[in-house]
Enzyme design. Structure first.
Site, PDB file in Angstrom:
ATOM      1  N   ILE A 159      92.543  39.199  25.492  1.00  0.00           N
ATOM      2  CA  ILE A 159      94.277  38.869  25.712  1.00  0.00           C
ATOM      3  C   ILE A 159      94.052  40.437  26.693  1.00  0.00           C
ATOM      4  CG2 ILE A 159      95.230  37.433  24.591  1.00  0.00           C
ATOM      5  CD1 ILE A 159      95.673  40.046  22.615  1.00  0.00           C
TER       6      ILE A 159
ATOM      7  N   ASP B 129      94.552  33.934  26.349  1.00  0.00           N
ATOM      8  CA  ASP B 129      95.655  34.184  25.416  1.00  0.00           C
ATOM      9  C   ASP B 129      95.367  32.897  24.892  1.00  0.00           C
ATOM     10  OD1 ASP B 129      98.037  35.796  25.470  1.00  0.00           O
ATOM     11  OD2 ASP B 129      97.531  33.617  23.848  1.00  0.00           O
ATOM     12  N   ILE B 130      95.364  32.580  23.927  1.00  0.00           N
ATOM     13  CA  ILE B 130      94.885  30.873  23.287  1.00  0.00           C
ATOM     14  C   ILE B 130      96.838  30.564  23.182  1.00  0.00           C
ATOM     15  CG2 ILE B 130      95.613  32.093  21.023  1.00  0.00           C
ATOM     16  CD1 ILE B 130      93.939  29.585  19.534  1.00  0.00           C
TER      17      ILE B 130
ATOM     18  N   GLY C 262      88.207  41.758  18.818  1.00  0.00           N
ATOM     19  CA  GLY C 262      88.426  41.840  17.079  1.00  0.00           C
ATOM     20  C   GLY C 262      87.297  42.047  15.732  1.00  0.00           C
ATOM     21  N   GLN C 263      87.589  42.230  14.735  1.00  0.00           N
ATOM     22  CA  GLN C 263      86.723  42.500  13.909  1.00  0.00           C
ATOM     23  C   GLN C 263      85.533  41.651  13.666  1.00  0.00           C
ATOM     24  OE1 GLN C 263      88.099  41.794  10.114  1.00  0.00           O
ATOM     25  NE2 GLN C 263      86.021  43.503   8.979  1.00  0.00           N
TER      26      GLN C 263
ATOM     27  N   GLY D 174      89.670  35.623  20.784  1.00  0.00           N
ATOM     28  CA  GLY D 174      89.821  36.779  20.277  1.00  0.00           C
ATOM     29  C   GLY D 174      88.501  37.250  19.918  1.00  0.00           C
TER      30      GLY D 174
ATOM     31  N   TYR E 110     101.037  33.742   7.292  1.00  0.00           N
ATOM     32  CA  TYR E 110      99.052  34.118   7.023  1.00  0.00           C
ATOM     33  C   TYR E 110      98.381  32.941   6.109  1.00  0.00           C
ATOM     34  CZ  TYR E 110      94.223  35.501   7.310  1.00  0.00           C
ATOM     35  OH  TYR E 110      92.711  35.824   7.192  1.00  0.00           O
TER      36      TYR E 110
ATOM     37  N   LYS F   7      96.704  29.323   8.450  1.00  0.00           N
ATOM     38  CA  LYS F   7      94.981  29.040   7.418  1.00  0.00           C
ATOM     39  C   LYS F   7      95.246  28.041   6.670  1.00  0.00           C
ATOM     40  CE  LYS F   7      93.154  32.061   8.802  1.00  0.00           C
ATOM     41  NZ  LYS F   7      92.369  31.850  10.542  1.00  0.00           N
TER      42      LYS F   7
HETATM   43  C1  VAH Z   1      93.869  39.835   5.388  1.00  0.00           C
HETATM   44  N1  VAH Z   1      91.522  39.956   5.765  1.00  0.00           N
HETATM   45  O1  VAH Z   1      93.369  40.390   5.012  1.00  0.00           O
HETATM   46  C2  VAH Z   1      91.898  39.063   6.074  1.00  0.00           C
HETATM   47  C3  VAH Z   1      91.323  37.888   5.270  1.00  0.00           C
HETATM   48  C4  VAH Z   1      90.868  37.546   2.681  1.00  0.00           C
HETATM   49  C5  VAH Z   1      91.347  38.421   3.830  1.00  0.00           C
HETATM   50  O2  VAH Z   1      92.016  37.019   5.748  1.00  0.00           O
HETATM   51  O3  VAH Z   1      94.155  39.338   6.086  1.00  0.00           O
END
Ligand code: VAH
Length: 318
Positions: free
Chosen positions: A35, A54-55, A11-12, A8, A143, A147
């Protein structure tokens, strides 16, 4: 750390972490994994090795680790919170399927693994202020489920197989290099872009909605310091609360107005992002990270604002 694979890398976080690692470890192989469709460009491409990783493809991870004798993998592949709600199956496939691939390669080829968690790993029933290192984690968005699941899976690989897995729970990250995509905290990046462009900012998050935030330089330092920390001193692994500042839209707006007096903002709440933000803590307690590996932030809101405005003005002047 000497040879590192950053999955990745465009990415940011990855785009800046890869460059920082290449500066710290000039004699090592810091491999930019990418990727198709998100290939490295410019300095990221020219300053070191890169490879398609690619993960969701375990063989590609293993090939990169073997080719460059990788000892540490930074797993930065994820769909962020708002996008993950629209694509929950893909978010799980990348977040957990990809993590499993990474951990299996790490187990077989003896690599350490960093996988970021997030303030999002806490759900609405965790204490909101001074959220403890160890407390209830029952998030309700995909998401955030990836995590907290990732934390548990990474701890399992450390306990069961001795894989050196480590992690921090990132706040919302603010940077001027690579814009974030699809997050709930993205407003805290977008607001600076609007201020520098002289545009009125339409804020998707309601006033009074506090979230932990962090400037990218502090986040990059945390990601490196945790992996360089003395393992014998770690009581925790996956994942450490880290914090630097907590604010709501009005606080960051008023700080920017100190430097851009005519800057204007109005509220246009995004129901999805607002619901996610409401389920997250206001402010984490990061005592364990400070005690176990010496974590300490260097940027407050004023220092970040001054740097963001200066760097974005330079970026847009080009
Ligand atoms: C999001 N920037 O907003 C990410 C992050 C804590 C925020 O996980 O999904």
């Amino acid at each position: 750390m000497k040879n590192v694979l950053v999955i990745g890398s465009t990415g940011q976080i990855g785009s800046e972490l890869t460059m920082k690692l290449r500066k710290i470890y000039p004699s090592g192989n810091i491999v930019a994994g990418y990727i198709k469709g998100a290939e490295p460009k410019g300095e990221l491409l020219e300053s070191g090795p890169s490879m398609e990783v690619d993960i969701t493809n375990a063989q590609q991870i293993a090939d990169a680790v073997k080719k460059y004798d990788v000892d540490t993998i930074y797993n930065l592949a994820a769909l962020l919170s708002a996008v993950a709600e629209a694509k929950p199956l893909l978010a799980w496939k990348i977040g957990i399927g990809g993590l499993m691939n990474t951990l299996e390669v790490a187990r077989e080829l003896k690599c350490a693994v960093f996988t970021p968690s997030s303030i999002g790993s806490f759900g609405p029933n965790a204490p909101k202020d001074g959220t403890p290192q160890d407390t209830i984690q029952q998030p309700r968005t995909m998401y955030c489920v990836t995590k907290v699941s990732g934390e548990l899976l990474s701890n399992y690989y450390a306990l069961k197989f001795g894989v050196d897995t480590r992690s921090v729970r990132f706040p919302g990250l603010i940077s001027y290099v690579t814009p974030p995509g699809g997050g709930t905290t993205d407003y805290a990046v977008d607001i600076y872009y609007s201020a520098v462009k002289g545009e009125k900012f339409k804020c998707p998050i309601k006033p009074g909605t506090f979230m932990d935030m962090m400037y990218m330089p502090d986040a990059l330092r945390a990601a490196i310091e945790i992996m360089e920390a003395d393992e014998s001193k770690l009581v925790h692994r996956n994942s450490f609360n880290i914090a630097s500042m907590s604010f709501d839209p009005e606080i960051i707006y008023n700080k920017i107005k100190e430097y851009v007096p005519n800057f204007e903002m109005e509220f246009e709440p995004d129901p999805l992002r607002q619901a996610i933000a409401d389920s997250w803590p206001n402010r984490l307690d990061d005592t364990c990270a400070r005690v176990e590996w010496g974590w300490k932030p260097e940027y407050d809101l004023d220092a970040m604002t001054r740097d963001m405005l200066e760097k974005l003005r330079i970026k847009f002047a080009k």
